[in-house]
Design a protein around this motif. Structure first.
Motif, PDB file in Angstrom:
ATOM      1  N   HIS B 371       2.346 -12.092 -13.037  1.00  0.00           N
ATOM      2  CA  HIS B 371       1.767 -12.005 -14.396  1.00  0.00           C
ATOM      3  C   HIS B 371       1.148 -13.347 -14.766  1.00  0.00           C
ATOM      4  N   SER B 372       0.423 -13.917 -13.858  1.00  0.00           N
ATOM      5  CA  SER B 372      -0.127 -15.260 -14.021  1.00  0.00           C
ATOM      6  C   SER B 372      -1.273 -15.419 -13.044  1.00  0.00           C
ATOM      7  N   PRO B 373      -2.259 -16.254 -13.377  1.00  0.00           N
ATOM      8  CA  PRO B 373      -3.336 -16.526 -12.414  1.00  0.00           C
ATOM      9  C   PRO B 373      -2.799 -17.108 -11.102  1.00  0.00           C
ATOM     10  N   HIS B 374      -1.586 -17.684 -11.142  1.00  0.00           N
ATOM     11  CA  HIS B 374      -1.029 -18.327  -9.942  1.00  0.00           C
ATOM     12  C   HIS B 374      -0.297 -17.352  -9.018  1.00  0.00           C
ATOM     13  N   GLU B 375      -0.205 -16.086  -9.412  1.00  0.00           N
ATOM     14  CA  GLU B 375       0.413 -15.070  -8.556  1.00  0.00           C
ATOM     15  C   GLU B 375      -0.273 -15.073  -7.179  1.00  0.00           C
ATOM     16  N   HIS B 376       0.506 -14.974  -6.119  1.00  0.00           N
ATOM     17  CA  HIS B 376      -0.097 -15.110  -4.786  1.00  0.00           C
ATOM     18  C   HIS B 376       0.753 -14.401  -3.729  1.00  0.00           C
ATOM     19  N   ALA B 377       0.087 -13.995  -2.656  1.00  0.00           N
ATOM     20  CA  ALA B 377       0.787 -13.557  -1.438  1.00  0.00           C
ATOM     21  C   ALA B 377      -0.058 -14.039  -0.263  1.00  0.00           C
ATOM     22  N   GLU B 378       0.599 -14.446   0.799  1.00  0.00           N
ATOM     23  CA  GLU B 378      -0.149 -14.902   1.984  1.00  0.00           C
ATOM     24  C   GLU B 378      -0.808 -13.697   2.647  1.00  0.00           C
ATOM     25  N   MET B 379      -2.016 -13.914   3.197  1.00  0.00           N
ATOM     26  CA  MET B 379      -2.739 -12.814   3.854  1.00  0.00           C
ATOM     27  C   MET B 379      -1.907 -12.236   5.005  1.00  0.00           C
ATOM     28  N   ALA B 380      -1.222 -13.107   5.763  1.00  0.00           N
ATOM     29  CA  ALA B 380      -0.408 -12.609   6.885  1.00  0.00           C
ATOM     30  C   ALA B 380       0.666 -11.649   6.386  1.00  0.00           C
ATOM     31  N   ASP B 381       1.288 -11.988   5.250  1.00  0.00           N
ATOM     32  CA  ASP B 381       2.314 -11.107   4.678  1.00  0.00           C
ATOM     33  C   ASP B 381       1.693  -9.800   4.170  1.00  0.00           C
ATOM     34  N   CYS B 382       0.497  -9.898   3.587  1.00  0.00           N
ATOM     35  CA  CYS B 382      -0.172  -8.683   3.114  1.00  0.00           C
ATOM     36  C   CYS B 382      -0.434  -7.730   4.292  1.00  0.00           C
ATOM     37  N   LEU B 383      -0.865  -8.301   5.422  1.00  0.00           N
ATOM     38  CA  LEU B 383      -1.159  -7.454   6.585  1.00  0.00           C
ATOM     39  C   LEU B 383       0.138  -6.882   7.176  1.00  0.00           C
ATOM     40  N   LEU B 384       1.211  -7.659   7.138  1.00  0.00           N
ATOM     41  CA  LEU B 384       2.515  -7.105   7.533  1.00  0.00           C
ATOM     42  C   LEU B 384       2.899  -5.961   6.602  1.00  0.00           C
ATOM     43  N   GLY B 385       2.565  -6.111   5.325  1.00  0.00           N
ATOM     44  CA  GLY B 385       2.839  -5.059   4.344  1.00  0.00           C
ATOM     45  C   GLY B 385       2.083  -3.779   4.669  1.00  0.00           C
ATOM     46  N   VAL B 386       0.820  -3.924   5.071  1.00  0.00           N
ATOM     47  CA  VAL B 386       0.021  -2.747   5.437  1.00  0.00           C
ATOM     48  C   VAL B 386       0.674  -2.017   6.612  1.00  0.00           C
ATOM     49  N   HIS B 387       1.118  -2.781   7.619  1.00  0.00           N
ATOM     50  CA  HIS B 387       1.766  -2.158   8.777  1.00  0.00           C
ATOM     51  C   HIS B 387       3.084  -1.496   8.390  1.00  0.00           C
ATOM     52  N   ALA B 388       3.846  -2.166   7.530  1.00  0.00           N
ATOM     53  CA  ALA B 388       5.114  -1.584   7.080  1.00  0.00           C
ATOM     54  C   ALA B 388       4.863  -0.288   6.317  1.00  0.00           C
ATOM     55  N   LEU B 389       3.814  -0.291   5.482  1.00  0.00           N
ATOM     56  CA  LEU B 389       3.490   0.910   4.720  1.00  0.00           C
ATOM     57  C   LEU B 389       3.038   2.033   5.663  1.00  0.00           C
ATOM     58  N   ALA B 390       2.174   1.683   6.634  1.00  0.00           N
ATOM     59  CA  ALA B 390       1.695   2.695   7.585  1.00  0.00           C
ATOM     60  C   ALA B 390       2.864   3.265   8.388  1.00  0.00           C
ATOM     61  N   ASP B 391       3.760   2.388   8.841  1.00  0.00           N
ATOM     62  CA  ASP B 391       4.926   2.857   9.612  1.00  0.00           C
ATOM     63  C   ASP B 391       5.774   3.815   8.769  1.00  0.00           C
ATOM     64  N   SER B 392       5.988   3.437   7.515  1.00  0.00           N
ATOM     65  CA  SER B 392       6.828   4.265   6.643  1.00  0.00           C
ATOM     66  C   SER B 392       6.155   5.603   6.360  1.00  0.00           C
ATOM     67  N   LEU B 393       4.857   5.551   6.076  1.00  0.00           N
ATOM     68  CA  LEU B 393       4.135   6.793   5.790  1.00  0.00           C
ATOM     69  C   LEU B 393       4.142   7.708   7.017  1.00  0.00           C
ATOM     70  N   GLU B 394       3.977   7.103   8.193  1.00  0.00           N
ATOM     71  CA  GLU B 394       3.938   7.907   9.429  1.00  0.00           C
ATOM     72  C   GLU B 394       5.213   8.737   9.567  1.00  0.00           C
ATOM     73  N   ARG B 395       6.366   8.083   9.275  1.00  0.00           N
ATOM     74  CA  ARG B 395       7.638   8.810   9.338  1.00  0.00           C
ATOM     75  C   ARG B 395       7.711   9.903   8.262  1.00  0.00           C
ATOM     76  N   LEU B 396       7.269   9.545   7.035  1.00  0.00           N
ATOM     77  CA  LEU B 396       7.354  10.513   5.930  1.00  0.00           C
ATOM     78  C   LEU B 396       6.414  11.701   6.145  1.00  0.00           C
ATOM     79  N   LEU B 397       5.340  11.489   6.909  1.00  0.00           N
ATOM     80  CA  LEU B 397       4.326  12.537   7.093  1.00  0.00           C
ATOM     81  C   LEU B 397       4.691  13.499   8.243  1.00  0.00           C
ATOM     82  N   ARG B 398       5.752  13.180   8.959  1.00  0.00           N
ATOM     83  CA  ARG B 398       6.101  14.041  10.115  1.00  0.00           C
ATOM     84  C   ARG B 398       6.562  15.421   9.656  1.00  0.00           C
TER      85      ARG B 398
END
Lengths: 398, 398
Positions: B371-398
């Protein structure tokens, strides 16, 4: 036009449903008040002088009146949601006193002027007594052009809408003495059981901007111990100011605040508070502000915030001429009027500091409340004020 | 479009010179974010459903996908002067995870939806999760039509500008499970040394309006002991809230204030402060608000002011399905992701309370600031997040 009739005509202008007044300078309501004043001057065949700033002096110069003039009057603007009396009482009383002098057949040896100064309250541009300070040279046009209101409107633009501009002025040339009548803004006349009083002087008065800077953050997820919350530092400073003013017999008020971003679920990044401080003399005022600032800085250190204090305006103490005040207080029928200091700024203070012999009359305020819709004076006291003003002017005009 | 390219396209929308975001609902910036989302959906041949409120679900229904769908997504609006990640990270990650599933050749047996809910922050109309609460029926259209923003604009009028209206919705019919990815808004994942975590639940959260009423008065002439100054009561309440939250291991914030008349030289007649309070469970939240209110009332008695406390919104605590959370946290390559509670409200909480099985993934926030202009996440962590989300969705979609 009697006092009552004039009061009745002026009453609805800029009044809200709750009874408070919004007569900020260079707005429709305040300009309507000025138009009303010019109509009353025309009724009385006064010679109207207006300066580039919008200050007005309307002169009565009958046959035989010469030399430095006697000026009376006040202002027509109000604070935000203010009362009916602060300012207008002095203007309406001046017109009524002029009528009374004419009824009495007074033949003045000096001209009599009725003055109205603009932006006395500083409610829009943050700079009190703007009109009288420009007229006396206490404020330069260059400094005035730096002023903006809280919506970001430049003073020059607001004035230009009405054909005005921040300029210097020769409006007060030829003024030998100024006498301002004003509603009392405290309870001293009640304690003295007197309807009318005379001012001895004005306490020094400063406005200081306190900028508290912290770090914006999430109001839910940020642990209390990880915060840098400037609202906390502001809160402690508000309480410290109150305590210091009580201890020192002074006045300290935080009545205005701005918060960024001002959202319910965000720790603010910045809080700005404005301190209004007044004390019996300059030394006491300096000590008061120093004590408050020190406590605020200490707390900022503990909150992990930072603080910058900027004086926005500081008015010196005013000592009206003691001889003139004593003369006004005693040279009339009935008992002597009390002579007392005030904590409120007035155009009279500005003219006094500019070297014009100046005095003030106060009319009793039954509650002491001012800068509020509840500000009041009894009609009987107002009429006593008109007579007191007429008596005083009659002596000054001899 | 890669994650980075989408992030780059979205970044300038509603950003100020200082780097903060103003994406309030039904403003140009927020509508531009929605238009961007619809473009990305069109690129992917998704079937877009929009309800009358402006919530969107874009469905991927390949051959063989049937039955209750899996929904992911988040929101695109921001708090005032907020950060880039809160909301948009979940939307951009959802699109990127869909791309990844397609790249992997996943053939889902259930449809996959990507959702965007409007006014999650409540930054404009004061009512958090407005879109998801209308969509689930937790908020009625009748109650929503009572809402106005701080400029007095009615919700219905703001929505009507964009062809929307506060209505009920069948947008979530056919959703079997919801998984929201969100930037973490605290520092728990740093302590766990993990890039990704799973939410166990959401603390209960209330917003309470504190109306402090006093008497307007002159800041110079009114003796300190004659005042009824609501700014003092507010200040003490701000400090009391902070202290009580520390004592109880909870959160309490006064981040928003309104003062009348808010003039430097006037004692205020009214100060309104908004308390944002959160605690581990409902009982603790009630105790926290009661303790703050009691101290505020006591102080009001001493200040000669009065106080009214009005709950504006209170959200129940959310317990995400423990089995689903545990499954997400463990059924993937590498070590288990930590499971932790959050103090921030989310659309996921609203859907969970509406009976939809729901889970959340968090992506590490290196500073914890949100809730601030200083809010941040590292790009590497964001991309890990995408993979974690894809992995989780893949299981849920089975």
């Amino acid at each position: 036009m009697t006092f009552e009739a004039m009061w009745h005509d002026l009453a609805p202008i800029g009044r809200t449903a709750s009874g408070g007044y919004f007569r900020q300078p260079f707005t429709a309501a305040e300009r309507e008040c000025h138009a009303w004043f010019l109509t009353e001057c025309a009724r009385r065949d006064l010679t109207v002088h207006t300066d580039g700033v919008g200050n007005v002096v309307a002169w009565w110069r009958p046959e035989g009146a010469a030399g430095p003039g006697v000026l009376t009057g006040s202002h027509l603007d109000s604070v935000l949601d203010g009362g009916a009396y602060d300012g207008p009482l002095g203007v309406v009383s001046a017109l009524a006193a002029l009528d009374l002098l004419r009824e009495r057949g007074v033949a003045p040896s000096r001209p009599l002027g009725i003055g109205v100064f603009v932006e006395e309250e500083g409610s829009r541009f943050g700079s009190a007594c703007l009109g009288s300070r420009l007229a006396t040279g206490a404020l330069t046009p260059a400094a005035a052009t730096e002023l903006r209101d809280r919506d970001g409107v430049w003073l020059a633009d607001a004035m230009a809408e009405h054909g005005l501009a921040p300029t210097s002025s020769d409006l007060l040339d030829g003024v030998g003495v100024f006498l301002e009548l004003h509603v009392e803004q405290g309870r001293a006349l009640i304690d003295h059981d007197a309807a009318v009083g005379v001012a001895s002087g004005i306490w020094p008065h400063g406005r200081y901007r306190f900028d508290f800077t912290g770090v914006a953050d999430h109001a839910g997820t940020t642990r209390m111990e990880d915060r840098h919350d400037p609202m906390l530092t502001h809160a402690m400073t508000v309480l410290a100011a109150n305590k210091q003013a009580r201890l020192q017999g002074a006045r300290a008020t935080f009545g205005r605040i701005e918060v960024v971003p001002n959202g319910t679920n965000a720790v603010p990044s910045r809080v700005t508070g404005w301190l209004d401080a007044r004390a019996r003399d300059e030394e006491a005022l300096t000590a008061l502000v120093a004590a408050i600032s020190t406590q605020a800085q200490d707390r900022a250190g503990r909150d992990g915030t930072s603080l910058q204090v900027t004086p926005e305006s500081v008015s010196a103490s005013v000592h009206f001429e003691p001889e003139l005040a004593a003369r006004l207080a005693t040279e009339h029928d009935g008992g002597a009027w009390p002579v007392l200091p005030t904590q409120a700024g007035h155009d009279a203070g500005v003219l006094s500091l500019a070297g014009i012999p100046t005095a003030m009359l106060f009319v009793r305020n039954p509650t002491g409340v001012s800068h509020s819709p509840h500000e009041h004076a009894e009609m009987a006291d107002c009429l006593l004020g008109v007579h007191a003003l007429a008596d005083s002017l009659e002596r000054l005009l001899r």
